[in-house]
Design a protein around this motif. Sequence first.
Motif, mmCIF file in Angstrom:
data_model
loop_
_atom_site.group_PDB
_atom_site.id
_atom_site.type_symbol
_atom_site.label_atom_id
_atom_site.label_comp_id
_atom_site.label_asym_id
_atom_site.label_seq_id
_atom_site.Cartn_x
_atom_site.Cartn_y
_atom_site.Cartn_z
ATOM 1 N N CYS A 216 0.843 -1.214 0.000
ATOM 2 C CA CYS A 216 0.000 0.000 0.000
ATOM 3 C C CYS A 216 0.869 1.251 0.000
ATOM 4 O O CYS A 216 0.583 2.222 -0.713
ATOM 5 N N THR A 217 1.907 1.223 0.836
ATOM 6 C CA THR A 217 2.763 2.407 0.918
ATOM 7 C C THR A 217 3.437 2.662 -0.422
ATOM 8 O O THR A 217 3.507 3.804 -0.886
ATOM 9 N N ALA B 245 0.921 3.904 -2.758
ATOM 10 C CA ALA B 245 0.548 5.269 -2.376
ATOM 11 C C ALA B 245 1.661 6.253 -2.699
ATOM 12 O O ALA B 245 1.407 7.352 -3.189
ATOM 13 N N THR C 143 1.296 9.172 -5.149
ATOM 14 C CA THR C 143 1.177 10.416 -4.413
ATOM 15 C C THR C 143 1.589 11.650 -5.220
ATOM 16 O O THR C 143 1.174 12.761 -4.917
ATOM 17 N N CYS D 84 0.501 12.527 -7.961
ATOM 18 C CA CYS D 84 -0.639 13.202 -8.572
ATOM 19 C C CYS D 84 -1.907 13.082 -7.739
ATOM 20 O O CYS D 84 -2.865 13.787 -7.973
ATOM 21 N N GLY D 85 -1.922 12.215 -6.753
ATOM 22 C CA GLY D 85 -3.144 12.038 -5.976
ATOM 23 C C GLY D 85 -4.254 11.528 -6.868
ATOM 24 O O GLY D 85 -4.023 11.121 -7.998
ATOM 25 N N ALA D 86 -5.469 11.546 -6.324
ATOM 26 C CA ALA D 86 -6.571 10.997 -7.115
ATOM 27 C C ALA D 86 -7.532 12.060 -7.598
ATOM 28 O O ALA D 86 -8.546 11.772 -8.179
ATOM 29 N N GLY D 87 -7.174 13.309 -7.353
ATOM 30 C CA GLY D 87 -8.148 14.360 -7.650
ATOM 31 C C GLY D 87 -8.001 15.007 -9.003
ATOM 32 O O GLY D 87 -8.902 15.625 -9.501
ATOM 33 N N GLY D 88 -6.843 14.912 -9.613
ATOM 34 C CA GLY D 88 -6.684 15.565 -10.895
ATOM 35 C C GLY D 88 -5.318 16.175 -11.044
ATOM 36 O O GLY D 88 -4.376 15.774 -10.383
ATOM 37 N N PRO D 89 -5.213 17.165 -11.892
ATOM 38 C CA PRO D 89 -3.920 17.754 -12.180
ATOM 39 C C PRO D 89 -3.372 18.578 -11.024
ATOM 40 O O PRO D 89 -4.056 18.790 -10.033
ATOM 41 N N ALA E 130 -12.678 10.108 -5.904
ATOM 42 C CA ALA E 130 -11.270 10.523 -5.784
ATOM 43 C C ALA E 130 -10.934 10.828 -4.331
ATOM 44 O O ALA E 130 -9.844 10.493 -3.845
ATOM 45 N N ILE F 219 -10.255 7.655 -2.443
ATOM 46 C CA ILE F 219 -8.918 7.119 -2.745
ATOM 47 C C ILE F 219 -7.860 7.933 -2.002
ATOM 48 O O ILE F 219 -6.941 7.384 -1.398
ATOM 49 N N ASN F 220 -8.032 9.252 -2.014
ATOM 50 C CA ASN F 220 -7.071 10.112 -1.309
ATOM 51 C C ASN F 220 -7.062 9.828 0.186
ATOM 52 O O ASN F 220 -6.000 9.783 0.817
ATOM 53 N N GLN G 91 -5.254 6.470 0.708
ATOM 54 C CA GLN G 91 -3.806 6.647 0.499
ATOM 55 C C GLN G 91 -3.169 7.332 1.698
ATOM 56 O O GLN G 91 -2.182 6.864 2.252
ATOM 57 N N VAL H 281 -3.224 5.193 4.938
ATOM 58 C CA VAL H 281 -2.281 4.055 4.908
ATOM 59 C C VAL H 281 -0.843 4.561 5.081
ATOM 60 O O VAL H 281 -0.088 4.029 5.907
ATOM 61 N N ILE H 282 -0.493 5.591 4.337
ATOM 62 C CA ILE H 282 0.881 6.114 4.460
ATOM 63 C C ILE H 282 1.127 6.592 5.888
ATOM 64 O O ILE H 282 2.158 6.301 6.489
ATOM 65 N N THR I 76 -0.464 17.168 -1.919
ATOM 66 C CA THR I 76 -0.149 15.758 -2.197
ATOM 67 C C THR I 76 -0.520 14.913 -0.973
ATOM 68 O O THR I 76 -0.440 15.403 0.159
ATOM 69 N N PRO I 77 -0.902 13.664 -1.193
ATOM 70 C CA PRO I 77 -1.235 12.814 -0.045
ATOM 71 C C PRO I 77 -0.051 12.627 0.908
ATOM 72 O O PRO I 77 -0.246 12.498 2.109
ATOM 73 N N ARG J 69 -5.739 17.769 -5.974
ATOM 74 C CA ARG J 69 -5.204 16.409 -6.134
ATOM 75 C C ARG J 69 -5.371 15.519 -4.914
ATOM 76 O O ARG J 69 -5.295 14.305 -5.033
ATOM 77 N N GLN K 239 -7.630 16.121 -1.975
ATOM 78 C CA GLN K 239 -8.712 16.423 -1.027
ATOM 79 C C GLN K 239 -9.325 15.131 -0.484
ATOM 80 O O GLN K 239 -9.663 14.234 -1.255
#
Lengths: 426, 315
Positions: free
Chosen positions: A17-18, A21, A25, A27-32, B108, B111-112, B115, B118-119, B177-178, B260, B262
């Motif tokens: 997972c790390t 992740a 990380t 780009c994350g999951a939200g977008g640009p 999203a 997922i954030n 992530q 977990v980290i 960033t996460p 990215r 939230q």
Amino acid sequence: MSTRKTIKSFAAIGGICTAVALVATGCGAGGPSSTGSAASSTVNVLVEAGGHAELSGVAEQCKKDAGVTVNFVELPYDGMFNRLSSEFSSGNVSFDVAALDSVWLPSFKDAVQPIDELFTDEAKKDIFPALVKEASVDGHFIGMPAWTNAEIILYRKDLFEDAKNKADFKAKYGYELAAPTTWKQYQDISAFFTKDGMYGTDVKGAVETEWLAHVLQAGSPMVLDADGKVVVDNAAHKEALDFYVSLGKSAPSGAAQVDWAAAQNLFNQGKTAMTRFWAHAYRQIPKDSPVAGKVGAAAMIGGSAGVAGVPGPWYLSVPKATKNTEAAKKFVKCAYDHNSMGIESNLGLAARISAFEKYQDKPGYESFKPLIETLNGKATATRPATAKWQQIVDTVLVPTLQKAVAGGDTAALLADAKKQIEDLLK
Amino acid sequence: MSIAERTRPDAGKAAAVTTAPFVPPAPAARRRRGVNREGLEAGKRSTRTLLWILLAAAMVLYGFPFLYLLFTSFKTPIDTIAVPPTILPKEWTLENYANALGRSGVLASFINSAQTAVISTVLSLVLAVPAAYGITRYKTPSGRVFIMAALVTRMVPPVAIGIPLATMMSSVGLADTPIALSIAHTTISLPLSIWLMSSFFEAVPRDLEEAATVDGCSRLGALWRVVIPVVSGGIAVTAIFAFLASWNEFLFALLMTAIRSQTTPVVIANFQTQFGLDWGSMTALAAVYSIPVILLTLLLQRKIVAGMTLGAVKG
């Protein structure tokens, strides 16, 4: 053994997972990316969650017209001021345009760019006068109004049109039951409908705007005069506060705790016959509400100084720290050009007079004429331009109002409020 | 020896001293003893009943807000704002779930959140386990100072460190960033993790490690092969706390995330706007967001119970 296996499983899962992740990380999951590192045709727009929908249509149009792609950063209202303060003070902003509540403009005036070139003579004619005045700080326009609101009167049309109510009211008060145009009528109608578990109106002790609208109607600037002198204890403030408190006998108990949400709920549940409320609420009555389709709208009532409301506009501003000024200003211009698109959103508001006028005669937009009338009201004025305004509201005005509606001595409360505000402004 | 004599606890001794036969208690005395035993049992039953009532009351007290949230998520819009409020929906609907999950950015944000949590959990454990082990086994003055100092970050209001942290992350290019949010969350969970792990390590007898050393293990080998498996329940408890601290954290997420990274708590808060509160959608998303944590807790339930009782068997 099983324990060791569990540990190994945890370690393996955690490791995978790390790793995933950490790889993801970037780009994350939200977008640009949200940190505009260089000028581009993409702008990040920071907006309060409720206002996001207002700008969604504009964003699509802006992409077509100007080739500017928009990413929205949506935040809850309560956290937005902190976020803005934090980023502006660091000098490193994650957004290129911010939708600012009008009360924040004085606080952030040094962190945003002048946008004087967007305020053409034509634009100034098409924006409500109070908003043009508020957008200008220290001689420069620093925010383009994106949408605005004001309190109007919402009333139960079905109750007002009921033959028995009409007859009973006329017999008791000697004039026809209709949407109130004077505060005396408002008091009478409130008293008339306060029966059988129903109330004529609400009294919101947890928000200050209505009381301040009464102050404007009574002919005084609210709280601070043009020179920044505290006038919260003058005759107009007292008269307005006394009137405000007097409505308590036709309102549900516990007024000190009634805020916007509570008042809106009471009205939508059919518990109050009238409410003074932000115009957007007219179009947000739930379809399954007992009052759906039975509500009328009227302009805010005037006092000795004429009709007055306290506008609630939001402005689009471009931070000085953005590296994307050109695209940001293009978006602000797009938002102005296509301002009427906001009316089609859930919130259903705009800032340009022409945008409201375009819809005012369409079914479902009956609240727009009263809104325009209120915003154009002779005594309508925006809140005082001080960076301490929110603090004054939270720590002085609302507590004062709450004590007043709970039966406090209004003169003494206002005298005390004056002292507290003066201390805050020192 | 008569049966009566043999049944006496001191039968042999008594027989040697006296030959007087054992006189059984009179029926009245037996009845009294029976009454006493019954009374005692009745007393125990009523105490148990009282305890159950108290437990049930505590459960209702703690569980009611969540149940109310859950029921609200199934209410129609007008039901959610009913005055006075109702507990159960008048009409059950999934409309709020459709609204909440259909909102852009919700997936999203999940997922954030995952992530980041977990980290942050892994970071907390990787730092807390060796730190706690060192503190408990070496017992140096600096270790004692360290464990107290670790609490300092918990003594400062989060908003006071949130803004500087956001500025720092931005200046090192980690804004939005996460990983930045995970590091921020680790500042919350690490002190608690160190304290928790310290108490779990304290409960492990040193003899175990010494035996492993005699069998040829190095100190690290003994830690990895012997001590950590023994405190695995404690690690699970610590992991859960660290995960929860990150999963539900709001303020740092509000200050440090944008497009990215939230997380869902911010998205949930977005249902309360200046123009109204969408109770139904808010509660629906909150209910969905609590499912992974509930599942995780159920999955690790046995480990958690074992971890909770680890400190109670200090050797």
